[in-house]
Motif scaffolding. Sequence first.
Motif, PDB file in Angstrom:
ATOM      1  N   GLU A  63       0.841  -1.193   0.000  1.00 48.74           N
ATOM      2  CA  GLU A  63       0.000   0.000   0.000  1.00 48.74           C
ATOM      3  C   GLU A  63       0.878   1.246   0.000  1.00 48.74           C
ATOM      4  O   GLU A  63       1.901   1.291   0.669  1.00 48.74           O
ATOM      5  N   GLN A  64       0.460   2.224  -0.750  1.00 46.03           N
ATOM      6  CA  GLN A  64       1.158   3.494  -0.784  1.00 46.03           C
ATOM      7  C   GLN A  64       0.141   4.588  -0.531  1.00 46.03           C
ATOM      8  O   GLN A  64      -0.815   4.745  -1.281  1.00 46.03           O
ATOM      9  N   ARG A  65       0.348   5.344   0.507  1.00 43.14           N
ATOM     10  CA  ARG A  65      -0.562   6.429   0.836  1.00 43.14           C
ATOM     11  C   ARG A  65      -0.015   7.708   0.232  1.00 43.14           C
ATOM     12  O   ARG A  65       1.150   8.071   0.425  1.00 43.14           O
ATOM     13  N   THR A  66      -0.864   8.396  -0.489  1.00 44.82           N
ATOM     14  CA  THR A  66      -0.471   9.655  -1.114  1.00 44.82           C
ATOM     15  C   THR A  66      -1.350  10.754  -0.534  1.00 44.82           C
ATOM     16  O   THR A  66      -2.577  10.687  -0.620  1.00 44.82           O
ATOM     17  N   VAL A  67      -0.727  11.743   0.071  1.00 45.66           N
ATOM     18  CA  VAL A  67      -1.486  12.845   0.653  1.00 45.66           C
ATOM     19  C   VAL A  67      -1.441  14.093  -0.231  1.00 45.66           C
ATOM     20  O   VAL A  67      -2.247  14.984  -0.079  1.00 45.66           O
TER      21      VAL A  67
END
Length: 71
Positions: A63-67
């Motif tokens: 998973e990669q969280r992009t804000v």
Amino acid sequence: AGNLIFKGTARNFNPVMAGAATITVAEVEELVPAGELDPNEIHIPGIFVKRIFQGEKYEKRIEQRTVRQKA
């Protein structure tokens, strides 16, 4: 020999549960010959593992969280 090494957060709960379970079935990413693993790195000794198999088409989901968007 059934010895297991866990990566990341799998080290939190899996060793405790495998030790408490009556039967431990392990689906592994990689099978290596006996003696290849460092004994000091083993998280579950083979005596706790009753069944072991290598999963086919093993998919690593990261998973990669992009804000915010990259500039």
